[in-house]
Motif scaffolding. Structure first.
Motif, PDB file in Angstrom:
ATOM      1  N   ALA A  51       0.815  -1.324   0.248  1.00 54.87           N
ATOM      2  CA  ALA A  51      -0.056   0.273  -0.161  1.00 54.87           C
ATOM      3  C   ALA A  51       0.358   1.404   0.175  1.00 54.87           C
ATOM      4  O   ALA A  51       0.543   1.657  -0.545  1.00 54.87           O
ATOM      5  CB  ALA A  51      -0.595   0.134   1.477  1.00 54.87           C
ATOM      6  N   LEU A  52       1.827   1.166   0.568  1.00 52.66           N
ATOM      7  CA  LEU A  52       3.166   2.259   1.203  1.00 52.66           C
ATOM      8  C   LEU A  52       3.267   3.257  -0.292  1.00 52.66           C
ATOM      9  O   LEU A  52       3.442   3.637  -1.256  1.00 52.66           O
ATOM     10  CB  LEU A  52       4.195   2.030   2.105  1.00 52.66           C
ATOM     11  N   GLU A  82      -9.112   1.485   2.600  1.00 55.17           N
ATOM     12  CA  GLU A  82      -7.586   0.295   1.762  1.00 55.17           C
ATOM     13  C   GLU A  82      -6.561   0.662   2.951  1.00 55.17           C
ATOM     14  O   GLU A  82      -5.529  -0.450   3.063  1.00 55.17           O
ATOM     15  CB  GLU A  82      -6.960   1.043   1.006  1.00 55.17           C
ATOM     16  N   GLY A  83      -6.346   1.521   3.942  1.00 56.36           N
ATOM     17  CA  GLY A  83      -5.345   1.158   4.618  1.00 56.36           C
ATOM     18  C   GLY A  83      -5.399   0.089   6.289  1.00 56.36           C
ATOM     19  O   GLY A  83      -4.689  -0.301   6.060  1.00 56.36           O
ATOM     20  N   LEU A  84      -6.811   0.735   6.391  1.00 61.29           N
ATOM     21  CA  LEU A  84      -6.950  -0.771   7.535  1.00 61.29           C
ATOM     22  C   LEU A  84      -7.126  -1.982   6.822  1.00 61.29           C
ATOM     23  O   LEU A  84      -6.210  -2.725   7.556  1.00 61.29           O
ATOM     24  CB  LEU A  84      -8.605  -0.515   7.699  1.00 61.29           C
ATOM     25  N   GLN A  85      -7.310  -2.032   5.546  1.00 59.98           N
ATOM     26  CA  GLN A  85      -7.731  -3.126   5.190  1.00 59.98           C
ATOM     27  C   GLN A  85      -5.861  -3.718   5.003  1.00 59.98           C
ATOM     28  O   GLN A  85      -5.909  -5.068   4.925  1.00 59.98           O
ATOM     29  CB  GLN A  85      -8.256  -3.693   3.413  1.00 59.98           C
ATOM     30  N   ALA A  86      -4.770  -3.762   4.671  1.00 66.43           N
ATOM     31  CA  ALA A  86      -3.795  -3.513   4.422  1.00 66.43           C
ATOM     32  C   ALA A  86      -2.873  -3.906   5.689  1.00 66.43           C
ATOM     33  O   ALA A  86      -2.378  -4.449   5.366  1.00 66.43           O
ATOM     34  CB  ALA A  86      -2.529  -1.976   4.405  1.00 66.43           C
ATOM     35  N   PHE A  87      -3.624  -3.952   6.787  1.00 65.58           N
ATOM     36  CA  PHE A  87      -2.984  -4.139   8.478  1.00 65.58           C
ATOM     37  C   PHE A  87      -3.546  -5.706   8.618  1.00 65.58           C
ATOM     38  O   PHE A  87      -3.456  -5.908   9.708  1.00 65.58           O
ATOM     39  CB  PHE A  87      -3.285  -3.208   9.089  1.00 65.58           C
ATOM     40  N   CYS A  88      -4.488  -5.765   7.800  1.00 64.60           N
ATOM     41  CA  CYS A  88      -5.320  -7.292   8.011  1.00 64.60           C
ATOM     42  C   CYS A  88      -4.140  -8.280   7.890  1.00 64.60           C
ATOM     43  O   CYS A  88      -3.799  -7.573   7.301  1.00 64.60           O
ATOM     44  CB  CYS A  88      -6.529  -7.476   7.600  1.00 64.60           C
ATOM     45  N   LEU A  89      -4.314  -9.335   8.938  1.00 64.86           N
ATOM     46  CA  LEU A  89      -3.019 -10.800   8.691  1.00 64.86           C
ATOM     47  C   LEU A  89      -3.872 -11.651   7.318  1.00 64.86           C
ATOM     48  O   LEU A  89      -4.693 -11.762   7.395  1.00 64.86           O
ATOM     49  CB  LEU A  89      -3.164 -11.322  10.124  1.00 64.86           C
ATOM     50  N   PRO A  90      -2.999 -12.238   6.283  1.00 62.46           N
ATOM     51  CA  PRO A  90      -3.784 -12.632   5.612  1.00 62.46           C
ATOM     52  C   PRO A  90      -3.486 -13.884   5.933  1.00 62.46           C
ATOM     53  O   PRO A  90      -2.923 -14.768   6.785  1.00 62.46           O
ATOM     54  CB  PRO A  90      -2.106 -13.011   4.854  1.00 62.46           C
TER      55      PRO A  90
END
Length: 348
Positions: free
Chosen positions: A18-19, A92-100
């Protein structure tokens, strides 16, 4: 570097994607740059998150930093950004912090929170309810942030209510938080499923902060009165908690109200905030693992249009679901607050 937030090693690959997509360096340097961008615009998502729920984890603060920076980047590219658009971008940023591979990742809870925030900042939504909202202070934390921020970017004021089991509990929460307590009486003999059998006995405003007084806190004696309160306020979006009374109040209220709204040809968007692996009231808490959604989670699936994961209030349980350490209810308020802060930068 590995101590910047919880489970840094597991989260950073998605965070880095995301970054990179939005022009930031990878790792801690990129996240710090994202925060600096936000601070240069006059707000700090890290501090907004901290002030919303003081017991939130570090990963939640950095998730809102990333989400807000993404919203700013998108707004700069488009030349404008509404509050509703900002909330969706924050997701989108919050979703990037979800563990796969986690429950949260599977349900796309980060994007869901962004979309819920977007709905609350849309003019189409008139009343938002924290259902069973006074059995924990987390609903109050979310309500405070929404009430103080949402109407800064809306033409028509969003009404925010708490609707939970118990009149004494509603009055106590109102007194502590400076809300307006609404005492009601339900006519069980003549009740007909709407608000016609509901009488408002009195409204008691506590305190003098107008941003808090606009939050109305209702206490119901049972499901029928709870549904009537929903009709009385014409609620069109709600989020249910998973507290100590999910089976006898919030889920039955949401399910009954949704059925009645659909029959009446009216819209109602129902969100279930809690649930996930090994939630309360289920005998398979540990043995079933991911195969068990838990009973309260199952109840939420009966009525919800969007299903989150983890507790409405407890950061650790949301973290356990593979998301970030912040209660789902205060998270709603934080999304709205950060989205409004982003949108206001484009007004200047």
């Amino acid at each position: 570097m590995a101590t910047l937030f919880e489970d840094f090693e597991g989260r950073i690959p998605q965070v880095n994607k995301a970054l990179k997509e939005y022009g930031f360096a990878e790792g801690e340097a990129g996240l710090q740059a994202a925060r600096d961008l936000c601070k240069s615009k006059g707000f700090d998502p890290y501090e907004i998150c901290q002030s919303t729920q003081q017991i939130c984890f570090e990963d939640a603060k950095w998730a809102y930093v990333l989400g807000s920076a993404i919203a700013l980047k998108k707004g700069e590219k488009a030349g404008s950004m509404t509050g509703s658009e900002a909330a969706a971008a924050i997701g989108e940023g919050l979703q990037a912090f979800c563990l796969p591979g986690s429950v949260a990742d599977d349900r796309k809870v980060g994007l869901g929170h962004g979309n819920l925030g977007a709905r609350l900042l849309s003019e189409e939504t008139q009343c938002f309810a924290f259902l069973a909202g006074h059995e924990s202070f987390a609903a109050a934390e979310g309500a405070i942030k929404i009430a103080a921020n949402a109407n800064k970017v809306r033409k028509n004021k969003l009404r925010v209510i708490l609707n939970g089991l118990g009149k004494d509990a509603a009055q106590i929460i109102s007194r502590i938080n400076g809300f307006t307590y609404v005492q009601t009486k339900f006519d069980y003999f003549n009740g007909n499923g709407t608000d016609k059998a509901l009488t408002v006995v009195k409204e008691v405003p506590y305190g003098s902060n107008p941003d808090r007084l606009i939050v109305k806190c209702y206490g119901a004696d049972d499901v029928r009165e709870g549904v009537a309160i929903m009709w009385h306020e014409n609620v069109d979006v709600s989020i249910t908690g998973n507290s100590t009374n999910p089976t006898r109040f919030q889920h039955p209220v949401a399910g009954t109200y949704k059925k009645e709204r659909l029959l009446a040809g009216k819209n109602y968007f129902s969100v279930a905030s809690g649930g996930g692996t090994g939630r309360t009231l289920h005998p398979d808490n540990m043995a079933a693992g991911p195969a068990s959604y838990g009973f309260t989670d199952t109840l939420g699936r009966m009525h919800s249009d969007a299903q989150f994961a983890g507790s409405s209030s407890v950061p650790a349980h949301v973290e356990m679901m593979g998301f970030m350490g912040m209660g789902n209810n205060p998270m709603v308020g934080c999304t709205v607050a950060c989205a409004v802060a982003v949108a206001e930068t484009f007004k200047k």
